[in-house]
Scaffold this motif. Structure first.
Motif, PDB file in Angstrom:
ATOM      1  N   ILE A  65     120.133  91.997 128.043  1.00 10.91           N
ATOM      2  CA  ILE A  65     120.782  90.962 127.246  1.00 10.91           C
ATOM      3  C   ILE A  65     119.823  89.830 126.869  1.00 10.91           C
ATOM      4  CG2 ILE A  65     122.600  89.214 127.279  1.00 10.91           C
ATOM      5  CD1 ILE A  65     124.228  91.087 129.033  1.00 10.91           C
ATOM      6  N   ALA A  66     119.749  89.586 125.551  1.00 10.88           N
ATOM      7  CA  ALA A  66     118.959  88.495 124.986  1.00 10.88           C
ATOM      8  C   ALA A  66     119.292  88.439 123.497  1.00 10.88           C
ATOM      9  CB  ALA A  66     117.471  88.749 125.191  1.00 10.88           C
ATOM     10  N   THR A  67     118.648  87.533 122.778  1.00  9.33           N
ATOM     11  CA  THR A  67     118.864  87.487 121.337  1.00  9.33           C
ATOM     12  C   THR A  67     118.510  88.826 120.707  1.00  9.33           C
ATOM     13  OG1 THR A  67     118.543  85.100 121.245  1.00  9.33           O
ATOM     14  CG2 THR A  67     118.221  86.308 119.198  1.00  9.33           C
ATOM     15  N   LYS A  68     117.472  89.467 121.220  1.00  7.11           N
ATOM     16  CA  LYS A  68     117.166  90.848 120.843  1.00  7.11           C
ATOM     17  C   LYS A  68     117.566  91.710 122.039  1.00  7.11           C
ATOM     18  CE  LYS A  68     113.782  90.195 117.283  1.00  7.11           C
ATOM     19  NZ  LYS A  68     113.340  88.864 117.069  1.00  7.11           N
ATOM     20  N   ARG A  93     120.421  90.922 135.145  1.00 12.35           N
ATOM     21  CA  ARG A  93     120.801  89.563 135.536  1.00 12.35           C
ATOM     22  C   ARG A  93     119.884  88.545 134.865  1.00 12.35           C
ATOM     23  NH1 ARG A  93     120.160  90.304 140.739  1.00 12.35           N
ATOM     24  NH2 ARG A  93     122.293  91.011 140.985  1.00 12.35           N
ATOM     25  N   PRO A  94     120.450  87.512 134.225  1.00 12.09           N
ATOM     26  CA  PRO A  94     119.605  86.487 133.591  1.00 12.09           C
ATOM     27  C   PRO A  94     118.728  85.773 134.624  1.00 12.09           C
ATOM     28  CG  PRO A  94     121.873  86.273 132.827  1.00 12.09           C
ATOM     29  CD  PRO A  94     121.873  87.270 133.968  1.00 12.09           C
ATOM     30  N   GLU A 120     134.144  98.596 133.961  1.00 12.86           N
ATOM     31  CA  GLU A 120     133.458  98.108 135.159  1.00 12.86           C
ATOM     32  C   GLU A 120     132.084  97.553 134.798  1.00 12.86           C
ATOM     33  OE1 GLU A 120     133.582 100.543 138.716  1.00 12.86           O
ATOM     34  OE2 GLU A 120     135.093 101.796 137.756  1.00 12.86           O
ATOM     35  N   LEU A 121     131.591  96.655 135.653  1.00 13.52           N
ATOM     36  CA  LEU A 121     130.283  96.038 135.456  1.00 13.52           C
ATOM     37  C   LEU A 121     129.365  96.307 136.640  1.00 13.52           C
ATOM     38  CD1 LEU A 121     131.066  92.474 134.071  1.00 13.52           C
ATOM     39  CD2 LEU A 121     129.606  94.170 132.997  1.00 13.52           C
ATOM     40  N   ALA A 122     128.091  96.472 136.355  1.00 10.00           N
ATOM     41  CA  ALA A 122     127.051  96.539 137.386  1.00 10.00           C
ATOM     42  C   ALA A 122     125.908  95.665 136.880  1.00 10.00           C
ATOM     43  CB  ALA A 122     126.573  97.969 137.585  1.00 10.00           C
ATOM     44  N   CYS A 123     125.170  95.076 137.805  1.00  8.32           N
ATOM     45  CA  CYS A 123     124.106  94.169 137.398  1.00  8.32           C
ATOM     46  C   CYS A 123     122.904  94.347 138.323  1.00  8.32           C
ATOM     47  CB  CYS A 123     124.703  92.778 137.387  1.00  8.32           C
ATOM     48  SG  CYS A 123     123.772  91.415 137.878  1.00  8.32           S
ATOM     49  N   TYR A 124     121.716  94.286 137.734  1.00  9.28           N
ATOM     50  CA  TYR A 124     120.471  94.461 138.476  1.00  9.28           C
ATOM     51  C   TYR A 124     119.482  93.377 138.062  1.00  9.28           C
ATOM     52  CZ  TYR A 124     122.366  99.074 139.483  1.00  9.28           C
ATOM     53  OH  TYR A 124     123.175 100.100 139.887  1.00  9.28           O
ATOM     54  N   SER A 125     118.577  93.046 138.958  1.00 10.72           N
ATOM     55  CA  SER A 125     117.550  92.052 138.646  1.00 10.72           C
ATOM     56  C   SER A 125     116.400  92.722 137.887  1.00 10.72           C
ATOM     57  CB  SER A 125     117.009  91.425 139.931  1.00 10.72           C
ATOM     58  OG  SER A 125     116.244  92.372 140.649  1.00 10.72           O
ATOM     59  N   ALA A 126     115.618  91.917 137.202  1.00  9.33           N
ATOM     60  CA  ALA A 126     114.439  92.426 136.501  1.00  9.33           C
ATOM     61  C   ALA A 126     113.486  93.104 137.479  1.00  9.33           C
ATOM     62  CB  ALA A 126     113.744  91.292 135.767  1.00  9.33           C
ATOM     63  N   THR A 127     113.347  92.529 138.662  1.00 15.00           N
ATOM     64  CA  THR A 127     112.456  93.109 139.676  1.00 15.00           C
ATOM     65  C   THR A 127     112.919  94.514 140.068  1.00 15.00           C
ATOM     66  OG1 THR A 127     111.920  90.913 140.509  1.00 15.00           O
ATOM     67  CG2 THR A 127     111.486  92.763 141.984  1.00 15.00           C
ATOM     68  N   GLN A 128     114.220  94.694 140.275  1.00 17.34           N
ATOM     69  CA  GLN A 128     114.748  96.018 140.628  1.00 17.34           C
ATOM     70  C   GLN A 128     114.460  97.031 139.522  1.00 17.34           C
ATOM     71  OE1 GLN A 128     118.776  94.341 141.390  1.00 17.34           O
ATOM     72  NE2 GLN A 128     118.844  95.859 143.044  1.00 17.34           N
ATOM     73  N   ILE A 129     114.672  96.631 138.295  1.00 10.03           N
ATOM     74  CA  ILE A 129     114.467  97.530 137.154  1.00 10.03           C
ATOM     75  C   ILE A 129     112.995  97.902 137.027  1.00 10.03           C
ATOM     76  CG2 ILE A 129     114.713  97.786 134.650  1.00 10.03           C
ATOM     77  CD1 ILE A 129     117.025  95.618 134.929  1.00 10.03           C
ATOM     78  N   LYS A 130     112.116  96.909 137.134  1.00 15.78           N
ATOM     79  CA  LYS A 130     110.679  97.158 137.013  1.00 15.78           C
ATOM     80  C   LYS A 130     110.167  98.049 138.135  1.00 15.78           C
ATOM     81  CE  LYS A 130     109.778  92.898 134.526  1.00 15.78           C
ATOM     82  NZ  LYS A 130     108.985  91.691 134.427  1.00 15.78           N
ATOM     83  N   GLY A 167     107.393  95.708 141.168  1.00 16.53           N
ATOM     84  CA  GLY A 167     108.434  94.791 140.723  1.00 16.53           C
ATOM     85  C   GLY A 167     107.992  93.722 139.753  1.00 16.53           C
ATOM     86  N   ASN A 168     106.687  93.663 139.454  1.00 15.89           N
ATOM     87  CA  ASN A 168     106.214  92.651 138.511  1.00 15.89           C
ATOM     88  C   ASN A 168     105.501  93.280 137.310  1.00 15.89           C
ATOM     89  OD1 ASN A 168     103.921  93.476 139.803  1.00 15.89           O
ATOM     90  ND2 ASN A 168     103.118  91.436 140.194  1.00 15.89           N
ATOM     91  N   ALA A 169     105.944  94.477 136.920  1.00 14.19           N
ATOM     92  CA  ALA A 169     105.333  95.177 135.782  1.00 14.19           C
ATOM     93  C   ALA A 169     105.486  94.347 134.512  1.00 14.19           C
ATOM     94  CB  ALA A 169     105.993  96.539 135.600  1.00 14.19           C
ATOM     95  N   ASN A 170     104.471  94.417 133.648  1.00 15.32           N
ATOM     96  CA  ASN A 170     104.542  93.686 132.379  1.00 15.32           C
ATOM     97  C   ASN A 170     105.251  94.535 131.309  1.00 15.32           C
ATOM     98  OD1 ASN A 170     102.633  95.532 131.411  1.00 15.32           O
ATOM     99  ND2 ASN A 170     100.919  94.131 131.684  1.00 15.32           N
ATOM    100  N   LYS A 171     105.428  93.944 130.137  1.00 15.69           N
ATOM    101  CA  LYS A 171     106.158  94.612 129.059  1.00 15.69           C
ATOM    102  C   LYS A 171     105.491  95.927 128.655  1.00 15.69           C
ATOM    103  CE  LYS A 171     107.955  90.302 127.267  1.00 15.69           C
ATOM    104  NZ  LYS A 171     108.244  89.465 126.138  1.00 15.69           N
ATOM    105  N   GLU A 172     104.173  95.914 128.578  1.00 19.20           N
ATOM    106  CA  GLU A 172     103.440  97.117 128.175  1.00 19.20           C
ATOM    107  C   GLU A 172     103.649  98.255 129.171  1.00 19.20           C
ATOM    108  OE1 GLU A 172     102.028  93.990 128.287  1.00 19.20           O
ATOM    109  OE2 GLU A 172     102.123  93.699 126.119  1.00 19.20           O
ATOM    110  N   ALA A 173     103.673  97.937 130.461  1.00 13.68           N
ATOM    111  CA  ALA A 173     103.892  98.966 131.487  1.00 13.68           C
ATOM    112  C   ALA A 173     105.297  99.547 131.387  1.00 13.68           C
ATOM    113  CB  ALA A 173     103.661  98.378 132.882  1.00 13.68           C
ATOM    114  N   MET A 174     106.267  98.701 131.057  1.00 11.15           N
ATOM    115  CA  MET A 174     107.647  99.178 130.915  1.00 11.15           C
ATOM    116  C   MET A 174     107.775 100.099 129.700  1.00 11.15           C
ATOM    117  SD  MET A 174     109.350  98.061 133.489  1.00 11.15           S
ATOM    118  CE  MET A 174     111.098  97.991 133.096  1.00 11.15           C
ATOM    119  N   ILE A 175     107.109  99.735 128.606  1.00  9.89           N
ATOM    120  CA  ILE A 175     107.123 100.589 127.411  1.00  9.89           C
ATOM    121  C   ILE A 175     106.436 101.916 127.719  1.00  9.89           C
ATOM    122  CG2 ILE A 175     106.223 100.843 125.062  1.00  9.89           C
ATOM    123  CD1 ILE A 175     106.642  97.761 124.776  1.00  9.89           C
ATOM    124  N   LYS A 176     105.292 101.852 128.378  1.00 11.23           N
ATOM    125  CA  LYS A 176     104.537 103.067 128.727  1.00 11.23           C
ATOM    126  C   LYS A 176     105.376 103.989 129.618  1.00 11.23           C
ATOM    127  CE  LYS A 176     100.326 104.686 130.945  1.00 11.23           C
ATOM    128  NZ  LYS A 176      99.503 104.453 132.107  1.00 11.23           N
TER     129      LYS A 176
END
Length: 146
Positions: A9-12, A61-62, A90-100, A107-116
């Motif tokens: 969730i974000a403007t994009k 999670r924001p 139903e709703l489920a929510c995860y932190s950015a760290t969990q997703i990365k 847990g601190n992967a950058n945008k490029e690593a997530m795209i890769k």
């Protein structure tokens, strides 16, 4: 059977379902109030929930260091929560760290690593928002054993 919609969730807003993924650009047009972002977000979620018979929405999670982006995401989460109550989803929510960590092992992967990591799974994400939604979808399926 659970049909999941994952949202970064974000403007994009990045999104992913069982059949498709993409990015919604919810930027208000010139002359529109910032509330139009919320109106567009709600309409997109309702549309996709109906098309895909969604019964679980998973979101990131924001968090972060930029107050304005946290405020925007928090407003959108509020809309999402109200909408899910209304639609009985139903709703489920995860932190950015969990997703990365799930996607890359760190847990601190950058945008490029997530795209890769998304590309390595066979996806061609438009940007990091879609990549995050892809990984969030997979994390949700794995975590909830769907």
């Amino acid at each position: 059977m659970m049909n999941v919609l994952a949202l970064d969730i974000a403007t994009k807003t990045g999104w992913k379902t069982k059949t498709a993924s993409g990015v919604w650009d919810l930027t208000p047009n010139r002359g529109e109030s910032s509330g139009m972002r919320l109106v567009r977000f709600k309409a997109k979620v309702i549309e996709l929930a109906g098309l895909e018979d969604i019964n679980l929405i998973s979101y990131e999670r924001p968090a972060g260091m930029h107050k304005s982006s946290i405020m925007v995401a928090s407003e959108m989460v509020g809309i999402l929560k109200e909408l899910c109550v209304y639609l009985n989803i139903e709703l489920a929510c995860y932190s950015a760290t969990q997703i990365k960590k799930f996607a890359t092992g760190t847990g601190n992967a950058n945008k490029e690593a997530m795209i890769k990591a998304a590309v390595e799974l066979g996806f061609n994400p438009a940007d990091d928002n879609e990549a995050d939604a892809i990984h969030l979808y997979n994390l949700t399926i794995s975590d909830l054993k769907i």
